[in-house]
Scaffold this motif. Structure first.
Motif, PDB file in Angstrom:
ATOM      1  N   MET A 118      19.735  -8.653  -0.213  1.00 16.62           N
ATOM      2  CA  MET A 118      20.737  -7.677   0.180  1.00 16.62           C
ATOM      3  C   MET A 118      20.664  -7.278   1.648  1.00 16.62           C
ATOM      4  N   ASN A 119      19.634  -7.706   2.355  1.00 14.91           N
ATOM      5  CA  ASN A 119      19.516  -7.375   3.776  1.00 14.91           C
ATOM      6  C   ASN A 119      19.993  -8.493   4.687  1.00 14.91           C
ATOM      7  N   VAL A 120      19.887  -9.728   4.224  1.00 17.60           N
ATOM      8  CA  VAL A 120      20.302 -10.877   5.043  1.00 17.60           C
ATOM      9  C   VAL A 120      21.139 -11.827   4.195  1.00 17.60           C
ATOM     10  N   MET A 121      21.891 -12.694   4.852  1.00 15.38           N
ATOM     11  CA  MET A 121      22.672 -13.716   4.155  1.00 15.38           C
ATOM     12  C   MET A 121      21.728 -14.820   3.706  1.00 15.38           C
ATOM     13  N   ILE A 122      21.838 -15.204   2.432  1.00 15.50           N
ATOM     14  CA  ILE A 122      20.830 -16.080   1.850  1.00 15.50           C
ATOM     15  C   ILE A 122      21.471 -17.068   0.880  1.00 15.50           C
ATOM     16  N   SER A 123      20.863 -18.228   0.772  1.00 15.36           N
ATOM     17  CA  SER A 123      21.349 -19.293  -0.109  1.00 15.36           C
ATOM     18  C   SER A 123      20.889 -19.024  -1.535  1.00 15.36           C
ATOM     19  N   SER A 124      21.761 -18.382  -2.335  1.00 17.75           N
ATOM     20  CA  SER A 124      21.380 -18.028  -3.698  1.00 17.75           C
ATOM     21  C   SER A 124      22.617 -17.961  -4.581  1.00 17.75           C
ATOM     22  N   PHE A 125      22.397 -17.770  -5.888  1.00 19.78           N
ATOM     23  CA  PHE A 125      23.489 -17.657  -6.833  1.00 19.78           C
ATOM     24  C   PHE A 125      24.430 -16.534  -6.403  1.00 19.78           C
TER      25      PHE A 125
ATOM     26  N   VAL B 222      14.250 -24.167   5.419  1.00 17.93           N
ATOM     27  CA  VAL B 222      15.257 -23.689   6.370  1.00 17.93           C
ATOM     28  C   VAL B 222      16.623 -23.924   5.743  1.00 17.93           C
ATOM     29  N   TYR B 223      17.494 -22.890   5.789  1.00 19.90           N
ATOM     30  CA  TYR B 223      18.829 -22.958   5.213  1.00 19.90           C
ATOM     31  C   TYR B 223      19.881 -22.573   6.253  1.00 19.90           C
ATOM     32  N   GLU B 224      21.121 -22.898   5.938  1.00 22.01           N
ATOM     33  CA  GLU B 224      22.223 -22.396   6.740  1.00 22.01           C
ATOM     34  C   GLU B 224      22.166 -20.873   6.820  1.00 22.01           C
ATOM     35  N   GLY B 225      22.663 -20.342   7.942  1.00 23.07           N
ATOM     36  CA  GLY B 225      22.591 -18.899   8.133  1.00 23.07           C
ATOM     37  C   GLY B 225      23.597 -18.108   7.340  1.00 23.07           C
TER      38      GLY B 225
ATOM     39  N   ASN C  85      26.925 -21.244  14.421  1.00 22.05           N
ATOM     40  CA  ASN C  85      27.143 -19.929  15.031  1.00 22.05           C
ATOM     41  C   ASN C  85      26.532 -18.802  14.206  1.00 22.05           C
ATOM     42  N   GLN C  86      26.269 -19.050  12.926  1.00 25.63           N
ATOM     43  CA  GLN C  86      25.699 -18.032  12.055  1.00 25.63           C
ATOM     44  C   GLN C  86      24.179 -18.112  11.966  1.00 25.63           C
ATOM     45  N   GLY C  87      23.564 -18.923  12.801  1.00 25.19           N
ATOM     46  CA  GLY C  87      22.114 -19.004  12.820  1.00 25.19           C
ATOM     47  C   GLY C  87      21.544 -19.738  11.615  1.00 25.19           C
ATOM     48  N   TYR C  88      20.312 -19.381  11.264  1.00 25.81           N
ATOM     49  CA  TYR C  88      19.629 -20.033  10.150  1.00 25.81           C
ATOM     50  C   TYR C  88      18.759 -19.016   9.426  1.00 25.81           C
ATOM     51  N   PHE C  89      18.408 -19.358   8.202  1.00 23.12           N
ATOM     52  CA  PHE C  89      17.488 -18.551   7.400  1.00 23.12           C
ATOM     53  C   PHE C  89      16.259 -19.390   7.098  1.00 23.12           C
ATOM     54  N   ALA C  90      15.089 -18.881   7.440  1.00 23.54           N
ATOM     55  CA  ALA C  90      13.832 -19.594   7.201  1.00 23.54           C
ATOM     56  C   ALA C  90      12.921 -18.750   6.323  1.00 23.54           C
ATOM     57  N   ILE C  91      12.160 -19.410   5.462  1.00 27.20           N
ATOM     58  CA  ILE C  91      11.275 -18.708   4.543  1.00 27.20           C
ATOM     59  C   ILE C  91      10.027 -19.553   4.315  1.00 27.20           C
ATOM     60  N   ALA C  92       8.903 -18.889   4.083  1.00 28.65           N
ATOM     61  CA  ALA C  92       7.645 -19.590   3.799  1.00 28.65           C
ATOM     62  C   ALA C  92       6.812 -18.731   2.865  1.00 28.65           C
ATOM     63  N   GLU C  93       6.085 -19.387   1.962  1.00 34.95           N
ATOM     64  CA  GLU C  93       5.194 -18.646   1.074  1.00 34.95           C
ATOM     65  C   GLU C  93       4.045 -19.522   0.608  1.00 34.95           C
TER      66      GLU C  93
END
Length: 402
Positions: free
Chosen positions: A172-179, A202-205, A224-232
């Motif tokens: 809910m805080n950032v745009m994310i690749s999810s259902f 790494v996903y589309e922003g 133009n919408q940047g990217y979303f990166a995550i690691a765990e």
């Protein structure tokens, strides 16, 4: 006001007839393809399921009444090694149809969305990806839901409220690749030891929405919408054959611009957050299926650029609670989403400092292909606004696999 959402309208009744025909077709296709695959090769596999939620909301603030939501899920995979093509490869395809009411918006007005299939009427490509494994290393490329691999709890996944899945400090805080709208991404996993796995992606922003891309079949990338990166990192250890625990530490970053919460004329470059998840087994018996498990989840994000800076959840699951009911589950959990204090006030968007939910369910398995999950959710401060009273939701979920 009393409503019957998604169950009496002519368009809904027409859709129900169509979906019944689709389900019947799925049963026939599944039966035929399983027989065909069994006669030829195990390389190609098919899965089909139907998930439905019937909701009763007698005390909701926005409206009272009933609602129905459903989801058809079709998936197919091809193992390249089993098909004698090349080792370590797998193609995966998943198609979904959601239909019925958008009950959170119509009945409750909650932020965290009390059903994780609440979406409205859409048919769309959900996931399309390829995974290549080489020893302990695997690489996945394609349209992918981040919650399939990240920010996930096995015990929390038993619950219907969406906050127990992908925690809202991320979604809910950032745009994310999810259902319901995954987008293109690349995922790398490496199992360093039998007990420790590291994964990053790494996903589309901006995955956009199904109104912008109704079938989710456009694969162009908007830089133009940047990217979303995550690691765990995932650490798992066992204390015997039927006693295991998993701990997850993760973080994420979105490269786009984000407005300052207090001063909208100020923008921050990027947004980020951290999270921790523990799936802890508390007891085990000599019976393989009987156990008591717990989970805790924490998420945190900087207050200067996020509406929802903190989230926590915890729960208890009791598996095989009764004799001769080895596949049943009894669960009780609570989740709390904190609101940024700078947005709380009489003339501001929110009047409560958090929204909380308590969920209690019993999932009963009927044979190998059907489960029924009746439950109650009690939502405290729905929407975190003063106008909404606390709400009790009764819900029955049915899951059929073909």
């Amino acid at each position: 006001m009393t409503q019957n959402l998604g169950t009496n309208s002519p368009s809904f009744l027409r859709d129900i007839k169509i979906f019944r025909s689709i389900i019947l077709l799925l049963v026939c296709i599944s039966t035929f393809t399983q027989g065909l695959v069994a006669q030829t090769t195990d390389a190609l596999s098919f899965e089909a399921s139907y998930l439905s939620d019937y909701v009763n909301s007698p005390y909701s603030t926005l409206s009272t009444g009933t609602a129905y939501m459903g989801m058809i899920d079709l998936a197919a995979s091809l193992n390249t090694e089993t098909a004698n093509l090349w080792p370590g490869g797998e193609f995966f395809f998943q198609l979904q149809n959601t239909h019925g009411a958008t009950a959170s918006e119509s009945l409750v007005g909650d932020l965290q969305v009390f059903s994780n299939i609440d979406n409205g009427n859409y048919t769309f490509l959900y996931q399309l990806l390829y995974t290549q494994s080489i020893g302990a290393l695997s690489l996945t490329i394609g349209s992918h839901d981040v919650n399939e691999l990240f920010v996930a709890s096995d015990y929390g996944g038993e619950y219907i409220n969406s906050s127990f899945g992908l925690m809202p400090t991320v979604s809910m805080n950032v745009m994310i690749s999810s259902f319901p709208k995954p987008c293109l991404g690349a995922i790398l996993q490496y199992q360093f030891t039998p007990v420790f796995t590291f994964k990053t992606a790494v996903y589309e922003g901006d995955p956009l929405c199904l109104d912008d891309e109704p079938y989710n079949t456009k694969f162009s990338i908007d830089t133009n919408q940047g990217y979303f990166a995550i690691a765990e990192g995932n650490y798992t250890y066992s204390l015997g054959e039927n006693f295991s625990n998993t701990y997850t530490f993760g973080g994420y970053y979105h490269s786009s611009q984000f407005d300052d919460i207090v001063n909208p004329n100020t923008a921050h470059k990027g947004n980020y957050g951290l999270y921790f998840i523990a799936d802890q087994q508390l007891s085990a018996s000599h019976k393989k299926d009987k156990k008591l498990g717990s989970f805790v989840k924490f998420g945190i994000a900087p207050k200067n650029r996020n509406e929802y800076p903190f989230f926590w959840a915890l729960g208890l699951n009791y598996y095989a609670p009764f004799t001769k009911r080895a596949n049943d589950v009894l669960g009780l959990a609570m989740a709390s989403l904190s609101i940024n204090r700078s947005l709380i006030g009489t003339e501001l968007p929110y009047q409560h400092k958090n929204e909380q939910v308590i969920e209690c369910f019993y999932k009963a398995s009927i044979g190998d292909n059907i489960s029924i999950q009746p439950e109650i959710q009690y939502i405290i401060n729905p929407g975190a606004v003063l106008a909404n009273n606390n709400t009790t939701i009764g819900l029955v979920r049915t899951h059929i696999t073909f």
